[in-house]
Motif scaffolding. Sequence first.
Motif, PDB file in Angstrom:
ATOM      1  N   ASP A 223      -5.337  -2.295   1.982  1.00  0.00           N
ATOM      2  CA  ASP A 223      -4.216  -2.957   3.075  1.00  0.00           C
ATOM      3  C   ASP A 223      -3.999  -4.819   1.773  1.00  0.00           C
ATOM      4  O   ASP A 223      -5.098  -4.907   1.584  1.00  0.00           O
ATOM      5  CB  ASP A 223      -5.329  -3.731   4.205  1.00  0.00           C
ATOM      6  CG  ASP A 223      -4.341  -5.076   5.051  1.00  0.00           C
ATOM      7  OD1 ASP A 223      -3.848  -5.635   4.535  1.00  0.00           O
ATOM      8  OD2 ASP A 223      -4.698  -5.012   6.207  1.00  0.00           O
ATOM      9  N   PRO A 224      -2.973  -5.024   2.040  1.00  0.00           N
ATOM     10  CA  PRO A 224      -3.318  -5.658   0.924  1.00  0.00           C
ATOM     11  C   PRO A 224      -3.397  -7.246   1.038  1.00  0.00           C
ATOM     12  O   PRO A 224      -3.824  -8.621   0.391  1.00  0.00           O
ATOM     13  CB  PRO A 224      -1.772  -5.910   0.705  1.00  0.00           C
ATOM     14  CG  PRO A 224      -0.449  -5.798   1.616  1.00  0.00           C
ATOM     15  CD  PRO A 224      -1.645  -4.312   2.309  1.00  0.00           C
ATOM     16  N   ALA A 225      -2.930  -7.492   2.359  1.00  0.00           N
ATOM     17  CA  ALA A 225      -3.736  -8.316   3.604  1.00  0.00           C
ATOM     18  C   ALA A 225      -5.090  -9.462   2.917  1.00  0.00           C
ATOM     19  O   ALA A 225      -5.629 -10.183   2.315  1.00  0.00           O
ATOM     20  CB  ALA A 225      -3.369  -9.107   5.135  1.00  0.00           C
ATOM     21  N   THR A 226      -5.938  -7.781   3.164  1.00  0.00           N
ATOM     22  CA  THR A 226      -7.486  -7.957   3.196  1.00  0.00           C
ATOM     23  C   THR A 226      -8.068  -7.216   1.813  1.00  0.00           C
ATOM     24  O   THR A 226      -9.356  -7.853   1.426  1.00  0.00           O
ATOM     25  CB  THR A 226      -8.527  -6.959   4.115  1.00  0.00           C
ATOM     26  OG1 THR A 226      -7.926  -6.072   3.906  1.00  0.00           O
ATOM     27  CG2 THR A 226      -7.645  -8.181   5.642  1.00  0.00           C
ATOM     28  N   GLN A 227      -7.104  -6.864   0.402  1.00  0.00           N
ATOM     29  CA  GLN A 227      -7.322  -6.586   0.005  1.00  0.00           C
ATOM     30  C   GLN A 227      -8.741  -5.573  -0.147  1.00  0.00           C
ATOM     31  O   GLN A 227      -9.745  -5.591  -1.528  1.00  0.00           O
ATOM     32  CB  GLN A 227      -7.325  -7.134  -1.176  1.00  0.00           C
ATOM     33  CG  GLN A 227      -5.711  -7.773  -1.709  1.00  0.00           C
ATOM     34  CD  GLN A 227      -5.934  -8.739  -2.954  1.00  0.00           C
ATOM     35  OE1 GLN A 227      -6.507  -8.792  -4.153  1.00  0.00           O
ATOM     36  NE2 GLN A 227      -5.665 -10.161  -2.541  1.00  0.00           N
ATOM     37  N   LYS A 228      -9.113  -4.563   0.934  1.00  0.00           N
ATOM     38  CA  LYS A 228      -9.933  -3.751   0.593  1.00  0.00           C
ATOM     39  C   LYS A 228      -9.034  -2.104   1.320  1.00  0.00           C
ATOM     40  O   LYS A 228      -8.531  -2.324   1.366  1.00  0.00           O
ATOM     41  CB  LYS A 228     -11.037  -4.239   2.394  1.00  0.00           C
ATOM     42  CG  LYS A 228     -11.645  -5.018   2.091  1.00  0.00           C
ATOM     43  CD  LYS A 228     -12.261  -5.798   2.650  1.00  0.00           C
ATOM     44  CE  LYS A 228     -13.159  -7.341   3.008  1.00  0.00           C
ATOM     45  NZ  LYS A 228     -14.138  -7.417   4.003  1.00  0.00           N
ATOM     46  N   SER A 229     -10.117  -1.467   1.127  1.00  0.00           N
ATOM     47  CA  SER A 229      -9.834  -0.362   1.193  1.00  0.00           C
ATOM     48  C   SER A 229     -10.344   0.505   2.353  1.00  0.00           C
ATOM     49  O   SER A 229     -11.636   0.462   2.182  1.00  0.00           O
ATOM     50  CB  SER A 229      -9.670   0.267  -0.045  1.00  0.00           C
ATOM     51  OG  SER A 229     -10.616   0.677  -1.091  1.00  0.00           O
ATOM     52  N   THR A 230     -10.301   1.502   2.504  1.00  0.00           N
ATOM     53  CA  THR A 230     -11.551   2.936   2.935  1.00  0.00           C
ATOM     54  C   THR A 230     -11.345   4.302   2.959  1.00  0.00           C
ATOM     55  O   THR A 230      -9.349   4.157   3.058  1.00  0.00           O
ATOM     56  CB  THR A 230     -11.381   2.794   5.778  1.00  0.00           C
ATOM     57  OG1 THR A 230     -11.244   1.281   5.145  1.00  0.00           O
ATOM     58  CG2 THR A 230     -12.158   3.352   5.876  1.00  0.00           C
ATOM     59  N   VAL A 231     -11.563   4.943   2.391  1.00  0.00           N
ATOM     60  CA  VAL A 231     -11.841   6.256   2.757  1.00  0.00           C
ATOM     61  C   VAL A 231     -12.502   7.563   3.542  1.00  0.00           C
ATOM     62  O   VAL A 231     -13.540   6.880   3.926  1.00  0.00           O
ATOM     63  CB  VAL A 231     -12.918   6.523   0.593  1.00  0.00           C
ATOM     64  CG1 VAL A 231     -12.171   8.365   0.931  1.00  0.00           C
ATOM     65  CG2 VAL A 231     -12.393   5.951  -0.361  1.00  0.00           C
ATOM     66  N   VAL A 232     -11.324   8.043   3.969  1.00  0.00           N
ATOM     67  CA  VAL A 232     -11.312   8.460   5.575  1.00  0.00           C
ATOM     68  C   VAL A 232     -11.608  10.276   4.758  1.00  0.00           C
ATOM     69  O   VAL A 232     -10.349  11.001   4.157  1.00  0.00           O
ATOM     70  CB  VAL A 232     -10.180   8.637   6.189  1.00  0.00           C
ATOM     71  CG1 VAL A 232     -10.814   9.782   7.312  1.00  0.00           C
ATOM     72  CG2 VAL A 232     -10.527   7.005   6.569  1.00  0.00           C
ATOM     73  N   PRO A 233     -12.308  11.216   4.872  1.00  0.00           N
ATOM     74  CA  PRO A 233     -12.214  12.447   3.949  1.00  0.00           C
ATOM     75  C   PRO A 233     -12.261  13.165   4.836  1.00  0.00           C
ATOM     76  O   PRO A 233     -12.107  12.966   6.173  1.00  0.00           O
ATOM     77  CB  PRO A 233     -14.341  12.455   3.843  1.00  0.00           C
ATOM     78  CG  PRO A 233     -14.759  11.711   4.870  1.00  0.00           C
ATOM     79  CD  PRO A 233     -13.604  10.471   4.570  1.00  0.00           C
ATOM     80  N   GLY A 234     -11.354  14.782   3.790  1.00  0.00           N
ATOM     81  CA  GLY A 234     -11.204  16.221   5.182  1.00  0.00           C
ATOM     82  C   GLY A 234      -9.766  15.604   5.609  1.00  0.00           C
ATOM     83  O   GLY A 234      -8.848  16.353   6.282  1.00  0.00           O
ATOM     84  N   LEU A 235      -9.100  14.063   5.706  1.00  0.00           N
ATOM     85  CA  LEU A 235      -7.561  14.298   6.272  1.00  0.00           C
ATOM     86  C   LEU A 235      -6.815  13.743   4.691  1.00  0.00           C
ATOM     87  O   LEU A 235      -6.451  13.676   4.009  1.00  0.00           O
ATOM     88  CB  LEU A 235      -8.043  12.781   6.886  1.00  0.00           C
ATOM     89  CG  LEU A 235      -8.717  13.446   8.077  1.00  0.00           C
ATOM     90  CD1 LEU A 235      -8.139  12.042   9.406  1.00  0.00           C
ATOM     91  CD2 LEU A 235      -7.937  14.171   9.062  1.00  0.00           C
ATOM     92  N   SER A 236      -5.228  14.511   4.989  1.00  0.00           N
ATOM     93  CA  SER A 236      -4.264  14.682   4.137  1.00  0.00           C
ATOM     94  C   SER A 236      -3.463  13.089   5.397  1.00  0.00           C
ATOM     95  O   SER A 236      -2.825  13.315   6.406  1.00  0.00           O
ATOM     96  CB  SER A 236      -3.660  14.923   3.795  1.00  0.00           C
ATOM     97  OG  SER A 236      -4.303  16.264   3.188  1.00  0.00           O
TER      98      SER A 236
END
Length: 501
Positions: A223-236
């Motif tokens: 997210d550019p607003a928060t400049q944070k990321s989340t990694v979700v395994p097992g999904l495309s």
Amino acid sequence: MLRPMVATTAVTAALILLAGCGGDDKKSDAGSENSGGTTSSPTPSAPAAPTFDPPKAFTAAAAYPVPDYDGRGMYDEPKRGMVGQVALVVNYRGITGRDVVDPSKAWEIKSAAAETTKVSDASDPMVAKVDGKDVAVVAYAESDKGNGTQKPSGLVVVHWIDVTTGQKIAEVSAKVSTLQGTGDLASGTPSLTTAAVDPETGQVAVGVVTAGNAGSDQTVFADPATQKSTVVPGLSPAAVHAGVFAGTPSKSSEKGDGSVSLVDGASGKVTKQVPLKQAYLEPLAGGSKHAYFYGHKEASYSGGTQGEAFFVIDLATGAVAQTVAAAPSDFDVKVACLPDQATAVVCSSTTQQGHPLELLGFDDSTGKKTWGFTDKSEGRVVPRVTAAFHGVVYAQTEAQPVLLDAKTGLDLPSAGSSESPSAGETPSAGETPSDSTSPTAADTPSDSQSAGGSDMSLYNGKPESPDAVSPFGGIYGQLPQGNSVGSTDLQSVTIYLKPTA
């Protein structure tokens, strides 16, 4: 019968210049280096260029070289996009932007600044609005060889760039693996599968897979607003909207219980699962309201693909808006979908050898199929789709570029003449610069070279359907050729198509 799209070759200085000389003394906002980006020296701004929304006829007006570089990998092919009046080219080295109205305004932002980092993949440039700005979004898969006592790691890095100024407005880095070794094929080296953007917020969902046994498919939400990321395994992922992305498990299921998951991007929490009774599903690029998937009933098969279907999932509710049986084929197929940045999504399937099989149109506001035809349909030729924009599908047949109505699938009539002017012909009055915009003698280009870096001797004279379109025209890539000095040192050539209707 498909109607040809107009694409005439501009060979006079008046057309090549694209009104790139003269004008006021306003300075470019991109005249400085910022966040890894470098820009050309400020130059006077150019007069406004003609726009058409959407454009339905073009003339080849400029050919911009894309230089090769040392250490380029064999899979590093340029990818192109267009945001407003800025043409974009992405490779592993980084992203470059060129203002097609004033081509002297150009910028470049490198993919990675650290010498210990190597880029292993890059997404297509994506289009979004962030805080009212026209923004290009690009994701890179990178391998950080480590520093000091830090172990090597695999990364997904996303850049958001204000195309008007050429300045990076946000950057997010997410660790997706720890590399086992540091070579190009080391276990854990990341590569990208799919990438989707929410055009209203700039939020992205990027699919990544790591080499070897270091990990399975993952989705990086950024997210550019928060400049944070989340990694979700097992999904495309297939699509993202309002902080939610739709994804599917990356592994086949012998039980036929393949499903689609809706995931809250910020937390990584699955909010809903939609069983589709498929062995596996391929995520396709979605629109702003729906996600599109291509389903397979068998986990493994030989002798062709059987029982496939398109599934359309509502991003807000998870409801299955539409299930459409795919055209049968005796061959494995490749499937892709393109949103038109309005309300339509067009999906196409081809054989692995590139023969077009089927073309489908969907209304993304409802998720319903609105039209479609196959290579078996009487009187129709299935073209190779290259772009879609504001109600128009841009495509290529074996004979010529063509246009289709994105809402109906019907051929759109051509506008203007398809004949190219000869060397001795003079452009019409509408194409001739006025006295106030005519270049001075010192600014006049040679027979092939124009201001702003265009070299029309690189153009092969064969118009093609654009890979990206905006109201300011279109662009596509062409292999280097011609007698231009140094053309063998080019990775490719970007052809700019000026809109004429």
